[in-house]
Design a protein around this motif. Structure first.
Motif, PDB file in Angstrom:
ATOM      1  N   ALA A   8       0.835  -1.201   0.000  1.00  0.00           N
ATOM      2  CA  ALA A   8       0.000   0.000   0.000  1.00  0.00           C
ATOM      3  C   ALA A   8       0.870   1.252   0.000  1.00  0.00           C
ATOM      4  CB  ALA A   8      -0.920  -0.004   1.225  1.00  0.00           C
ATOM      5  N   PHE A   9       1.866   1.283   0.873  1.00  0.00           N
ATOM      6  CA  PHE A   9       2.720   2.471   0.922  1.00  0.00           C
ATOM      7  C   PHE A   9       3.606   2.548  -0.321  1.00  0.00           C
ATOM      8  CE2 PHE A   9       1.809   2.449   5.579  1.00  0.00           C
ATOM      9  CZ  PHE A   9       1.268   3.728   5.632  1.00  0.00           C
TER      10      PHE A   9
ATOM     11  N   ILE B 235       2.710   1.971  -3.337  1.00  0.00           N
ATOM     12  CA  ILE B 235       2.028   2.617  -4.468  1.00  0.00           C
ATOM     13  C   ILE B 235       1.828   4.110  -4.193  1.00  0.00           C
ATOM     14  CG2 ILE B 235      -0.320   1.902  -3.763  1.00  0.00           C
ATOM     15  CD1 ILE B 235       1.137   2.199  -7.334  1.00  0.00           C
TER      16      ILE B 235
ATOM     17  N   THR C  76       3.175   6.991  -6.724  1.00  0.00           N
ATOM     18  CA  THR C  76       2.401   8.097  -7.307  1.00  0.00           C
ATOM     19  C   THR C  76       3.102   9.430  -7.043  1.00  0.00           C
ATOM     20  OG1 THR C  76       0.999   8.317  -5.356  1.00  0.00           O
ATOM     21  CG2 THR C  76       0.177   6.902  -7.097  1.00  0.00           C
TER      22      THR C  76
ATOM     23  N   HIS D  97      -1.292  16.946  -8.731  1.00  0.00           N
ATOM     24  CA  HIS D  97      -2.078  18.126  -9.100  1.00  0.00           C
ATOM     25  C   HIS D  97      -1.768  19.294  -8.174  1.00  0.00           C
ATOM     26  CE1 HIS D  97      -4.724  15.199 -11.199  1.00  0.00           C
ATOM     27  NE2 HIS D  97      -4.969  16.230 -11.997  1.00  0.00           N
ATOM     28  N   MET D  98      -1.209  18.986  -7.025  1.00  0.00           N
ATOM     29  CA  MET D  98      -0.985  20.039  -6.031  1.00  0.00           C
ATOM     30  C   MET D  98       0.404  20.641  -6.207  1.00  0.00           C
ATOM     31  SD  MET D  98      -2.677  18.117  -2.755  1.00  0.00           S
ATOM     32  CE  MET D  98      -2.757  19.472  -1.606  1.00  0.00           C
TER      33      MET D  98
ATOM     34  N   MET E 233      -5.395   1.458   2.749  1.00  0.00           N
ATOM     35  CA  MET E 233      -4.816   1.791   4.061  1.00  0.00           C
ATOM     36  C   MET E 233      -5.603   1.171   5.205  1.00  0.00           C
ATOM     37  SD  MET E 233      -2.268   3.977   4.519  1.00  0.00           S
ATOM     38  CE  MET E 233      -1.322   3.070   3.361  1.00  0.00           C
TER      39      MET E 233
ATOM     40  N   LEU F 226      -6.595  18.742   8.800  1.00  0.00           N
ATOM     41  CA  LEU F 226      -5.491  19.392   8.090  1.00  0.00           C
ATOM     42  C   LEU F 226      -5.434  20.852   8.532  1.00  0.00           C
ATOM     43  CD1 LEU F 226      -5.957  18.016   4.430  1.00  0.00           C
ATOM     44  CD2 LEU F 226      -4.461  17.131   6.211  1.00  0.00           C
TER      45      LEU F 226
ATOM     46  N   ILE G  44     -11.330  12.528   2.853  1.00  0.00           N
ATOM     47  CA  ILE G  44     -10.541  12.338   1.626  1.00  0.00           C
ATOM     48  C   ILE G  44     -11.239  11.405   0.636  1.00  0.00           C
ATOM     49  CG2 ILE G  44      -8.331  11.463   0.745  1.00  0.00           C
ATOM     50  CD1 ILE G  44      -7.011  12.974   2.861  1.00  0.00           C
TER      51      ILE G  44
ATOM     52  N   ARG H  81     -12.520  15.727  -6.697  1.00  0.00           N
ATOM     53  CA  ARG H  81     -11.391  16.025  -7.583  1.00  0.00           C
ATOM     54  C   ARG H  81     -11.613  15.433  -8.974  1.00  0.00           C
ATOM     55  NH1 ARG H  81      -9.918  20.165  -4.839  1.00  0.00           N
ATOM     56  NH2 ARG H  81      -8.493  19.860  -3.103  1.00  0.00           N
TER      57      ARG H  81
END
Ligand code: HEM
Length: 946
Positions: free
Chosen positions: A290-291, A293, A297, A303-304, A632, A700, A712, A719
């Motif tokens: 999981a971590f 991938i 990315t 995008h940020m 996750m 956040l 999220i 998004r």
């Protein structure tokens, strides 16, 4: 060309056994096998399917009945009526039960099944290359209409890929004249990603727009800019409809048996092992995967910019829900019951271009020249380990070199702790956002946790291990030729002792990036898609269909690819077969074996790449299928090596290791213990009702909003809507996958009626109907031109149901919701078939387009040690695993070698592990078993009692 194709496919993929068929039709295994052999003979005699000439004629992963029968017997025939691809029902594509029992020669059936699956996948890839490339830089018109006598797919350079005036390297690449990168610009991976393709300097560099894989006209469906999108969605969708937080709470939330023990993902005080957050677990894939991938990315796209999006802040739902198909405001009670937050707000995605796109005509049809809006990829699109090494002038300042040896990354030893130490923490002078305070200093620091800290530290160590080994060998043989050359002075031999620290740093970067690409291709992906077809397919992508066993054949095939296609002006027609040939010799290293290779010759340096007529960047649709937050767990099951590795000593909430908290979490417990813990624990299944609690409720503080919180999982939907990703059903059609006609299609037809799994899926279908609704259909409204009904007619709003009947709003389902709801998956697929098809295209392109993985995979760039290191998974000769896991002789995997090299304390735990991403305590059993049973040493591990 066809004869070559037959050679490759018949010789290597498709060995058929022909035999006589008995006269009567008693269904004995012998007779059935004979019938299948006859079917296979018919399939072989019919030859290969032609590649579709128009989008609506595509092979949808569905084969003729006789083909299905040849490859999977009655079982494969039975499931042809479902929307899902056929290959998963072929012989040998699952575990042992997918092999016929009592057959005369099960091996033949298995070969036909697996080879048939590979053939289907290859057709898929050919068609994806043909129909799914849409560049947003303004090259699309040339792609469709051609330029200067060349057909679009044969075009290899684009004016849009020139460096613009004002770029610091504008003059160096040729200014206003022909642009070609040379000298220092082509030696190594550049910071911003320019000059990977030396004739298209701008391609893949940071700040260039995301591409698309779907027709521009189908993007931004909520704008309803075409009659088809109007008809498809009937005014029912927009940015906040259906309400994303309501979708999240009703369809994504993990059901908890004891909410108090989970505590919204925060666990219990003092990391008590009594904490528990229920999640649906994948038996054959671990938390390291999981971590991994997420780590990938962060190399490929963002995008940020520097951890934030653009103003203004916007609402993100928790306002309405569908009641009798009408969006109705939520009452306070309903809000409380759902657990969503109407006061949440978030910043808006950055838009690169939103002026109306141009139009052009071709073949009697009008097209857009780009999507109505474009968004820039803030990372380099190349697989260049830019999350470690930087992608622009700001991020690179966070990459710390060792002042004692600038060839190395800075690692700070910790007092009393053996080993190379850890990455330094961000300090006052470093470019940073307040939320990163206390984190380790890395190029891509966003959304940081202990998992990312693990990989960043691991690969910093690996970088330094390579440098150490180079220096060791250089000390032994200082005069020896390193293999490295400088294109500005190509004839000068660079001896080991001449290699400067800067050159060695850059070489180590090349090596680390290639190791990462190799791990991802043949280790992560073969466990993600755990079965024989993908084991073979991914190894073919990398090593070639025939492996590295016979260099003569491999070189001959490479020659066919590079010379037969790469330089052909007729590449348009031929490029559709390119990928077939490329997997003959393997994409990796393609074009690197040219006789008398000359680093000063652009054709040698660049000759192995192929962009298929469309400049490379990731498409928005690729980002969509990587929204894998469901992987996750909420709590990490922490174990210690020096105690009993079978004991879970703590449950550490992922959120308690978020951002700056990761530093202490990592350093106080150590890499080895985290490696063991994440290696043992299963990750979350990609399915509905499996989003982590902590991500639905994350705080956040960077957000200047009343709650400072966001969901999220809901934001993933927002998004995608902001980026104009088509909704699920059209998304599938665009990728050449069969559409669905109702939510009921999500139920796996392999499951017996009344079984608990089927009942659960039926319950999910009811929830989908509640959230997305239904409408009375109008058969006069055509909704797509990407696919047709079986009888050739156009697909309309009724999706085959009677005009005026009530149909599901299946067209409105968000793409992430759709692929999470897909339960019918090929055996061992941790992802859905929709996601998989997006990967087939883009994962291959990521290799095909990069010269450092093809024609520049050479000692002149990597040094000889670097080439050997990548090929052998480390220093010295390749090491082999004992035995034949799943029937294959297998090298010790690249990540296993890296872990043993850089965290040697893990070696005893890793000994029985074949694939680092398979839970370390699991008994792999025989032939792609998915059973969750322990190896003998892990018998007492409580994870196996769950
Ligand atoms: C500790 C775990 C994680 C946290 C805290 C986290 C958090 C976030 C946040 C805050 C965003 C940005 C949302 C926005 O404003 O657009 C995001 C985006 C994203 N995340 Fe995660 N995430 C985590 C794990 C993962 C994992 C395991 C994956 C798997 C690939 C993943 C894939 C993505 C993708 C693809 C995006 C969109 C990026 C883009 O638009 O460029 N995340 N995540």
């Amino acid at each position: 060309m066809k004869s070559h194709l037959s050679l490759v496919l018949c010789g290597l993929l498709f060995p058929l056994a022909l035999a006589a068929v008995p006269a009567d039709d008693t269904p004995s295994p012998k007779k059935q096998e004979a019938a299948e052999i006859l079917a296979c003979a018919k399939v072989a005699a019919a030859g290969f399917l032609p590649v579709a000439s128009t989008r609506d004629q595509r092979f949808e992963g569905k084969v003729a009945e006789v083909t299905a029968f040849c490859r999977g017997g009655q079982n494969a025939v039975q499931f042809r009526i479902t929307p899902w691809v056929d290959f998963s029902n072929y012989w040998g594509t699952g575990d042992l039960s997918s092999l016929p029992s009592g057959f005369l020669s099960p091996k033949t059936a298995q070969i036909n099944g697996v080879a048939g699956a590979l053939l289907d996948l290859e057709y898929k890839r050919i068609e994806l290359i043909k129909f799914n490339l849409f560049d947003n830089n303004g090259t699309f018109q040339d792609y469709l209409s051609g330029r200067g006598g060349l057909m679009g797919a044969a075009i290899k350079t684009w004016p849009q890929m020139r460096l613009p005036q004002g770029d610091p390297n504008y003059l160096a690449v040729g200014g206003a004249g022909e642009q070609i990168c040379k000298g220092d610009l082509i030696r190594f991976r550049t910071l911003t990603g320019i000059c990977n393709d030396i004739r298209n300097p701008l391609m893949g560099s940071n700040g260039t727009p995301f591409a698309r894989n779907v027709e521009f006209e189908t993007t931004f469906p909520d704008l309803e800019q075409t009659q088809l999108t109007k008809n498809r969605h009937g005014g029912r969708i927009n940015l906040l409809t259906p309400d994303p937080q309501v979708v999240s709470r009703k369809l994504f939330t993990r059901v908890q048996s004891n909410p108090g023990a989970c505590n919204l993902g925060f666990g219990l005080p003092n990391n008590s092992p009594e904490a528990n957050c229920d999640y649906q677990k994948a038996p054959f894939f671990n938390v390291l995967a999981a971590f991994w991938i997420q780590f990938m990315t962060h190399d490929w796209f963002s995008h940020m910019e520097e951890g934030h999006n653009a103003p203004p802040m916007m609402d993100i739902g928790c306002k309405t829900q569908k009641v009798n198909n009408v969006e109705t405001p939520l009452t306070p009670d309903q809000i409380e019951k759902l657990g969503c937050r109407p006061a949440d707000r978030v910043d808006t995605t950055y838009v690169q271009q939103d002026s109306p796109p141009g139009q052009f005509s071709a073949g009697g049809r009008t097209y857009l020249t780009r999507a109505p809006k474009t968004f820039s990829n803030d990372n380099t699109a190349w697989w260049d380990a830019s999350q470690l090494y930087g992608f622009d002038e700001i991020s690179v300042k966070r990459v710390k070199r060792d002042p004692k040896d600038p060839a190395k990354m800075l690692l700070e030893p910790m007092a009393g702790v053996p080993g190379p130490g850890y990455l330094p923490v961000l300090s006052a002078g470093d470019p940073m956002q307040p939320q990163w305070a206390g984190q380790e200093s890395v190029a891509f620091p966003d959304n940081w946790s202990v998992g990312l800290s693990f990989y960043h530290n691991l690969f910093a160590r690996e970088h330094n291990s390579f440098v150490d080994e180079f220096r060791r060998q250089a000390a032994l043989k200082p005069e020896a030729d390193s293999g490295l050359r400088n294109p500005s002075d190509p004839s000068r031999v660079i001896r080991n002792q001449d290699v400067t620290p800067e050159e060695l740093f850059q070489v180590a970067r090349l090596v680390v990036a290639a190791e990462i690409a190799k791990i991802h291709t043949i280790e992560w992906t073969t466990q993600l898609l755990y079965g024989e077809p993908l084991y073979k397919g991914m190894n073919a992508n990398w090593n070639g269909l025939i492996g590295t066993g016979d260099p003569d054949v491999s070189n001959a095939l490479a020659d066919v690819v590079v010379h037969g296609f790469g330089k052909s002006k007729n590449a348009a027609a031929e490029s559709q077969w390119y990928s077939v040939f490329a997997s003959g010799p393997g994409i990796f290293g393609l074009g690197s074996q040219v006789p008398n290779y000359n680093i000063a010759n652009p054709n040698d340096v660049n000759g192995g790449v192929n962009h298929f007529g469309s400049p490379f960047n990731f498409p928005e649709e690729f980002v969509t299928v990587y929204r894998l937050h469901a992987l996750m767990p909420d709590l990490l099951e922490y174990r210690e090596l020096n105690k009993d590795p079978n004991q879970i000593v703590q449950k550490v909430a992922v959120i308690e290791t978020f951002e700056g908290k990761a530093t202490d979490a990592m350093r106080s417990r150590g890499m080895a213990n985290w490696g063991l813990s994440m290696g043992r624990q299963r990750l979350g299944l990609l399915t509905l009702h499996n989003q982590p609690q902590f991500l639905q409720n994350i705080k956040l503080p960077r957000l200047d909003t009343p709650t400072q919180q966001i969901d999220i999982a809901a934001l993933d939907l927002i998004r995608d809507r902001e980026h104009g990703v088509p909704r699920f059903n059209e998304f599938r059609r665009q990728y050449g996958l069969r559409q669905m006609t109702s939510y009921n299609d999500f139920v796996d037809q392999h499951l017996p009626p009344g079984s608990p799994a089927r009942q659960q899926q039926e319950a999910y279908v009811s929830e989908l109907r509640e959230v997305y609704g239904t409408h009375v259909c109008d058969a006069s409204k055509v909704i797509t031109d990407a696919q047709r009904n079986a009888d050739g007619s156009l697909i309309n709003d009724c999706l085959g149901h009677p005009n005026g009947s009530v149909v599901d709003n299946i067209e409105d389902v968000d793409t992430v919701v759709g692929w999470l709801a897909e339960t019918t998956r090929p055996h061992g697929f941790a992802i859905s078939e929709t996601q998989f098809v997006v990967f087939i295209l883009n994962a291959s392109r990521r290799l095909y387009s990069d010269r450092f993985f093809t024609s520049s995979f050479r000692p002149e760039f990597y040094t000889q040690l670097g080439i050997d290191w990548v090929n052998h998974n480390g220093p010295g000769p390749e090491m082999m695993e004992a035995g034949m896991p799943n029937g294959h002789q297998q090298p010790v995997s690249p990540l296993k070698r890296i872990l043993m090299r850089n965290i040697p304390e893990l070696t005893p735990q890793l000994q029985p592990v074949i694939n680092v991403f398979d839970p370390w305590g699991r008994d792999r059993g025989q032939y792609y078993s998915l059973d969750w049973t322990p190896r003998p040493e892990a018998g007492s591990d409580p994870a196996f009692k769950q």
